[in-house]
Design a protein around this motif. Structure first.
Motif, PDB file in Angstrom:
ATOM      1  N   GLN A  22      67.658 -41.304  29.052  1.00  0.00           N
ATOM      2  CA  GLN A  22      68.649 -41.575  29.106  1.00  0.00           C
ATOM      3  C   GLN A  22      68.888 -43.121  29.366  1.00  0.00           C
ATOM      4  N   GLY A  23      68.825 -43.863  30.260  1.00  0.00           N
ATOM      5  CA  GLY A  23      69.375 -44.795  30.322  1.00  0.00           C
ATOM      6  C   GLY A  23      69.978 -44.876  31.673  1.00  0.00           C
ATOM      7  N   HIS A  24      70.067 -43.378  32.309  1.00  0.00           N
ATOM      8  CA  HIS A  24      71.010 -42.663  33.155  1.00  0.00           C
ATOM      9  C   HIS A  24      70.955 -43.274  34.685  1.00  0.00           C
ATOM     10  N   LYS A  25      71.513 -43.858  35.247  1.00  0.00           N
ATOM     11  CA  LYS A  25      70.541 -44.342  36.225  1.00  0.00           C
ATOM     12  C   LYS A  25      70.412 -43.253  37.404  1.00  0.00           C
ATOM     13  N   ILE A  26      69.600 -43.633  38.660  1.00  0.00           N
ATOM     14  CA  ILE A  26      69.696 -42.525  39.224  1.00  0.00           C
ATOM     15  C   ILE A  26      70.084 -42.512  40.652  1.00  0.00           C
ATOM     16  N   LEU A  69      65.905 -35.166  36.072  1.00  0.00           N
ATOM     17  CA  LEU A  69      65.287 -36.903  36.671  1.00  0.00           C
ATOM     18  C   LEU A  69      64.270 -37.526  35.663  1.00  0.00           C
ATOM     19  N   VAL A  70      63.462 -36.897  35.497  1.00  0.00           N
ATOM     20  CA  VAL A  70      63.028 -37.209  34.349  1.00  0.00           C
ATOM     21  C   VAL A  70      63.279 -38.269  33.149  1.00  0.00           C
ATOM     22  N   GLU A 102      66.932 -53.995  37.996  1.00  0.00           N
ATOM     23  CA  GLU A 102      66.438 -53.371  36.893  1.00  0.00           C
ATOM     24  C   GLU A 102      65.527 -51.878  37.195  1.00  0.00           C
ATOM     25  N   CYS A 103      65.226 -51.607  38.410  1.00  0.00           N
ATOM     26  CA  CYS A 103      65.073 -50.076  39.257  1.00  0.00           C
ATOM     27  C   CYS A 103      65.346 -48.885  38.119  1.00  0.00           C
ATOM     28  N   ASP A 104      64.773 -48.066  37.773  1.00  0.00           N
ATOM     29  CA  ASP A 104      65.373 -47.047  36.764  1.00  0.00           C
ATOM     30  C   ASP A 104      66.736 -46.310  37.853  1.00  0.00           C
ATOM     31  N   GLY A 105      66.133 -46.111  39.339  1.00  0.00           N
ATOM     32  CA  GLY A 105      67.651 -46.113  40.112  1.00  0.00           C
ATOM     33  C   GLY A 105      67.262 -46.626  42.116  1.00  0.00           C
ATOM     34  N   VAL A 139      57.743 -42.232  34.243  1.00  0.00           N
ATOM     35  CA  VAL A 139      58.775 -41.867  35.143  1.00  0.00           C
ATOM     36  C   VAL A 139      58.955 -42.739  36.305  1.00  0.00           C
ATOM     37  N   PRO A 140      60.246 -42.234  36.747  1.00  0.00           N
ATOM     38  CA  PRO A 140      61.800 -43.231  36.571  1.00  0.00           C
ATOM     39  C   PRO A 140      61.314 -44.184  38.040  1.00  0.00           C
ATOM     40  N   THR A 141      61.129 -44.803  39.055  1.00  0.00           N
ATOM     41  CA  THR A 141      61.136 -46.429  39.712  1.00  0.00           C
ATOM     42  C   THR A 141      62.428 -45.861  40.512  1.00  0.00           C
ATOM     43  N   ILE A 142      62.529 -45.856  41.461  1.00  0.00           N
ATOM     44  CA  ILE A 142      63.324 -45.589  42.592  1.00  0.00           C
ATOM     45  C   ILE A 142      63.264 -46.957  43.663  1.00  0.00           C
ATOM     46  N   GLY A 143      64.479 -47.645  43.722  1.00  0.00           N
ATOM     47  CA  GLY A 143      64.068 -49.084  44.316  1.00  0.00           C
ATOM     48  C   GLY A 143      64.922 -49.530  45.783  1.00  0.00           C
TER      49      GLY A 143
END
Ligand code: KIV
Length: 291
Positions: A29-33, A23-24, A223-226, A213-217
């Motif tokens: 890699q710019g791959h959305k979660i 996940l991190v 713009e969040c990572d997921g 670390v990823p942000t999950i919105g």
């Protein structure tokens, strides 16, 4: 069997198990979660089959499944029972359990004990908890106990009484600085991801750029990572919904129409029909003469 046989040490791709490191890496890699809540085995299985990365057994189940007015009254036992159910359906996605209100606010020792129950008794792979600065020490303790933690800041439903309702947060300069500090403290304490709920898009975008670390919105812009949505909102099971919710289906109407059709056919005697009925074997047919 070696422990190395289960869980992948490398790899990637749509079918490999989602892990904390994978996940991190998705952020880098710019791959959305993609994340969703689930509260029972079939929901867990469907989310897994659809290729979602994260399944959260959210304390929102207090409202969506148990009919409470807010999330405050759901108990550890209720959360554990439904986490176990979801566990039976989820194979690939990362399974995260939400720590209910009261299970970690009193003291850190309690928080660690309760989090351990989700891992040991319910098969969760991580826990989520709400709050910033006030939770940093607990996050450190959990990480030391090998329990991965997802943070949650912004609109935190367990603080509904302090917030005076479900209102968008971080709208003043002071509040923006506070949420920035909270996000960095959580990440520094060891959270592997942070949920950003109900905050302006610009603030979420800046936090996403600053954190490693990823942000999950959820209600925090694209713009969040997921992204995460509540099962019932995403599927259109209940009426209404906040501005940020997109209903990807209207499952509530589909279910209501099916139930109405079922009632009509039962009342009319057209369900079940002969093909939907069992018959006696030929040898005892005399008994079936009436049919
Ligand atoms: O409880 C929940 O469903 C949540 C998500 C919406 C993030 O906390």
């Amino acid at each position: 069997m070696s422990v190395w046989n289960s869980g992948s040490a490398s790899g990637g791709g749509a079918s490999s198990k989602v892990t904390i490191p994978s996940l991190v890496a998705q952020k880098a890699q710019g791959h959305k979660i993609s994340a969703v809540t689930a509260y029972d085995v079939s929901a867990g299985r469907l989310a897994d089959e659809a290729g979602l990365d994260v399944v959260l057994v959210g304390d929102s189940l207090a409202m969506t499944m148990l009919g409470h007015e807010n999330t405050l009254s759901v108990t550890m036992d209720e959360m554990l029972m439904l986490t176990r159910a979801v566990r039976r359906g989820v194979k690939r996605a990362l399974l995260v359990a939400d720590m209910p209100y009261g299970s970690y606010q009193m003291d850190e020792g309690d928080g660690v004990k309760n989090a351990l129950r989700f891992i040991k008794e319910a098969g969760a792979e991580a826990v989520k908890l709400e709050g910033g600065r006030a939770r940093a020490e607990l996050v450190r303790r959990l990480v030391e106990a090998e329990i991965p933690v997802m943070g949650h800041i912004g609109l935190t439903p367990q603080a509904v009484n302090r917030m005076g309702g479900y209102k968008v947060q971080a709208r003043t300069q002071e509040a923006v600085e506070k949420i920035q500090e909270d996000a960095h403290l959580l990440s520094g304490a060891g959270c592997f991801a942070v949920v950003l709920e109900g905050i302006p898009r610009e603030v979420a975008a800046q936090l996403t750029a600053e954190l490693t670390v990823p942000t999950i919105g959820i209600g925090a812009g694209p713009e969040c990572d997921g992204q995460i949505l509540v099962w019932h909102d995403l599927l259109g099971i209940n009426a209404g919904g906040a501005k940020f919710v997109r209903r990807f289906a209207e499952v509530g109407s589909v279910v209501r129409e099916a139930l109405e059709q079922y009632r009509v056919e039962v009342e009319a005697g057209t369900f079940p029909n002969d093909a939907e009925s069992y018959h006696l074997p030929r040898a005892v047919r005399p008994l079936a003469g009436a049919f």
